[in-house]
Write a protein that holds these residues in place. Structure first.
Motif, PDB file in Angstrom:
ATOM      1  N   ARG A 109       0.882  -1.530   0.211  1.00 38.14           N
ATOM      2  CA  ARG A 109      -0.271   0.193  -0.139  1.00 38.14           C
ATOM      3  C   ARG A 109       0.982   1.224  -0.133  1.00 38.14           C
ATOM      4  O   ARG A 109       0.121   2.655  -0.842  1.00 38.14           O
ATOM      5  CB  ARG A 109      -1.167  -0.139   0.836  1.00 38.14           C
ATOM      6  N   HIS A 139     -17.841   4.489  -3.346  1.00 32.99           N
ATOM      7  CA  HIS A 139     -16.440   4.631  -3.409  1.00 32.99           C
ATOM      8  C   HIS A 139     -16.068   6.015  -3.836  1.00 32.99           C
ATOM      9  O   HIS A 139     -16.557   6.234  -4.751  1.00 32.99           O
ATOM     10  CB  HIS A 139     -15.349   3.508  -2.960  1.00 32.99           C
ATOM     11  N   TYR A 159      -9.258   4.241  -5.336  1.00 29.25           N
ATOM     12  CA  TYR A 159      -8.865   3.662  -4.599  1.00 29.25           C
ATOM     13  C   TYR A 159      -7.899   3.294  -4.972  1.00 29.25           C
ATOM     14  O   TYR A 159      -7.537   4.171  -5.216  1.00 29.25           O
ATOM     15  CB  TYR A 159      -9.661   2.152  -4.626  1.00 29.25           C
ATOM     16  N   THR A 195      -6.045  -2.945 -10.534  1.00 26.95           N
ATOM     17  CA  THR A 195      -6.179  -2.289  -9.185  1.00 26.95           C
ATOM     18  C   THR A 195      -5.458  -2.848  -7.889  1.00 26.95           C
ATOM     19  O   THR A 195      -6.046  -2.865  -6.637  1.00 26.95           O
ATOM     20  CB  THR A 195      -8.374  -3.219  -8.471  1.00 26.95           C
ATOM     21  N   VAL A 204     -11.040  -4.721  -4.296  1.00 23.61           N
ATOM     22  CA  VAL A 204     -10.706  -2.988  -4.713  1.00 23.61           C
ATOM     23  C   VAL A 204     -10.709  -2.097  -3.411  1.00 23.61           C
ATOM     24  O   VAL A 204     -11.420  -2.503  -2.612  1.00 23.61           O
ATOM     25  CB  VAL A 204     -11.421  -2.469  -5.019  1.00 23.61           C
ATOM     26  N   THR A 205      -9.708  -1.540  -3.129  1.00 25.13           N
ATOM     27  CA  THR A 205      -9.409  -1.712  -1.600  1.00 25.13           C
ATOM     28  C   THR A 205      -9.913   0.320  -1.524  1.00 25.13           C
ATOM     29  O   THR A 205      -9.089   0.904  -2.624  1.00 25.13           O
ATOM     30  CB  THR A 205      -8.228  -1.362  -1.178  1.00 25.13           C
ATOM     31  N   GLY A 206     -11.440  -0.145  -1.761  1.00 20.08           N
ATOM     32  CA  GLY A 206     -11.699   1.880  -1.976  1.00 20.08           C
ATOM     33  C   GLY A 206     -11.771   2.532  -0.618  1.00 20.08           C
ATOM     34  O   GLY A 206     -11.962   2.352   0.500  1.00 20.08           O
ATOM     35  N   ARG A 255     -14.298   4.378   0.446  1.00 17.32           N
ATOM     36  CA  ARG A 255     -15.667   3.815   0.718  1.00 17.32           C
ATOM     37  C   ARG A 255     -15.522   4.141   2.009  1.00 17.32           C
ATOM     38  O   ARG A 255     -15.721   4.894   3.017  1.00 17.32           O
ATOM     39  CB  ARG A 255     -15.748   2.124   0.931  1.00 17.32           C
ATOM     40  N   SER A 301     -15.199   2.604   5.372  1.00 16.50           N
ATOM     41  CA  SER A 301     -13.330   1.989   5.749  1.00 16.50           C
ATOM     42  C   SER A 301     -12.389   2.827   6.692  1.00 16.50           C
ATOM     43  O   SER A 301     -12.810   3.538   6.582  1.00 16.50           O
ATOM     44  CB  SER A 301     -13.004   1.911   4.295  1.00 16.50           C
ATOM     45  N   PHE A 322      -3.927   6.923  -4.787  1.00 18.02           N
ATOM     46  CA  PHE A 322      -4.780   6.828  -5.210  1.00 18.02           C
ATOM     47  C   PHE A 322      -5.153   6.908  -6.658  1.00 18.02           C
ATOM     48  O   PHE A 322      -4.642   8.025  -7.409  1.00 18.02           O
ATOM     49  CB  PHE A 322      -6.317   7.432  -4.206  1.00 18.02           C
TER      50      PHE A 322
END
Length: 382
Positions: free
Chosen positions: A148, A306, A309, A320, A325-327, A329, A332, A342
């Motif tokens: 990340r 979202h 991401y 992605t 998908v790490t959105g 949101r 989250s 992002f």
């Protein structure tokens, strides 16, 4: 690719972090199957990931990469941090990996395995576990979490990818006109992408008329663009598997007043997200910044899943970072960190009061959030 995009120190540091994490979980080794994670830990960049790759990482020995024998030359040219072991097509990667686990002295040991990845079929996992005397546990997300935050080397690749994105987007926009063939616009886009030094992206480019807007992951067809119908453009350049996507809506001939007004709202909402991206805040708070602008514009009825991401490494068929998908949101708890990158989307299509969309890649640096893709936004009319 004919070389590893990462320094030996970069790869060594990643493997050290993985081993530390494994030791904290009281594991003796791990088997990684995600193409994105194997690339991250070895630098192997090729099209061979359609077949299983299994990277065995012991705590105290050199990693072993298991896949088809025919990939020997590519792996020897690109990978320096792992030994290669190839299997014939008369057996599977699981068969050879099971033998390697025994040879590495891991029989009866505690071994982690990525369960949640498209790189490991259910059948292959069952076959591996059936042939191995080990205590297996799921380590899905271990390396994904490390990925990340982008290192200095990764940020260089992200910036280079963004320049390719801008070149491709500029060519696509310039080619769109009344009477232009969908294939010709796509051809100009892809040619510009390659000429700018780009590599094959994880998927896309997505370029299609507004009547097919709802087809989320389809692209050009054999039609002709006509005045009065917007064109959706979403694409990403790629450098050594790193992606920097953007999106635009192109009008042909003219733009409606309500769409032009919505373009101003999307821009304000996008800027609100960029301003909200700070270390320590939660993803839900970033989404709330976007939604707040929409609400103030009288669009409180409008909600998105979202407003962006995480993006970076992408293997086909995705940019992605895997099969999820790490959105950003509304629900989250993901904590924003410096070094994250992002794909920020300000999407206000189908509002009933005008339509517009803009997206860009944003990197959170020590100096703040930086928009990497620079293609002009706002109301684009061709």
């Amino acid at each position: 690719m004919d070389r590893n995009p990462f320094s030996e120190a970069e790869i060594a540091g990643r493997l050290s972090k993985v081993r530390t994490a494994l030791a904290e979980r009281q594991l003796d080794a791990a088997v990684f199957a995600s193409p994105e994670n194997i690339f991250y830990l070895t630098g192997l960049d090729h099209w061979g990931y359609f077949a299983p790759h299994l990277l065995i990482v012991p705590l105290d020995r050199r990693p072993v990469l298991v896949t088809r024998s025919m990939e020997k030359v590519t792996i020897e040219n690109q990978v320096k941090a792992a030994e290669f072991r190839g299997h014939s097509d008369s057996e599977t990667a699981a068969d050879l990996a099971a033998r390697m686990i025994s040879e590495l002295g891991l029989t009866g040991k505690r071994i982690g395995l990525e369960h949640w990845t498209s790189g490991l079929s259910h059948g292959l996992a069952l076959k591996l576990e059936a042939q191995t005397d080990a205590q297996w546990s799921d380590i899905s997300g271990l390396v994904d979490g490390m990925r990340r935050v982008k290192s200095a080397e990764e940020q260089v690749l992200m910036r280079r990818a963004a320049k390719v994105t801008d070149a491709a987007a500029g060519a696509a926009i310039a080619a769109i006109s009344d009477g232009a063939a969908e294939q010709e616009v796509a051809a100009q886009c892809v040619a510009a992408m390659i000429r700018a030094g780009g590599h094959a992206p994880g998927f896309g480019p997505f370029i299609r008329p507004a009547r097919r807007l709802g087809e989320e992951h389809t692209t050009w067809g054999d039609g002709i663009y006509r005045a009065g119908e917007p064109v959706f453009v979403e694409l990403s350049g790629c450098i050594s598997r790193y992606h920097a996507p953007l999106g635009r809506v192109i009008r042909i001939g003219s733009i409606k007043d309500e769409d032009a007004a919505m373009a101003e709202v999307t821009a304000k909402a996008f800027d609100a997200v960029v301003k909200a991206l700070k270390p320590g805040v939660k993803a839900r708070d970033v989404y709330a910044a976007w939604q707040g602008v929409a609400d103030k514009a009288g669009l409180s009825h409008y909600r998105r899943h979202h407003c962006g991401y995480l993006v970076g490494i992408g293997q086909p068929p995705s940019w992605t970072g895997g099969n999820s998908v790490t959105g950003l949101r509304h629900d989250s708890d993901l904590e924003i960190e410096t070094g994250m990158s992002f794909h920020i989307l300000s999407w206000l299509m189908g509002t009933g009061r005008g339509d517009h969309f803009v997206s860009n890649t944003v990197l959170l640096t020590d100096a703040g959030a930086e928009v990497l893709t620079r293609t002009p936004a706002g109301s684009i009319v061709r």
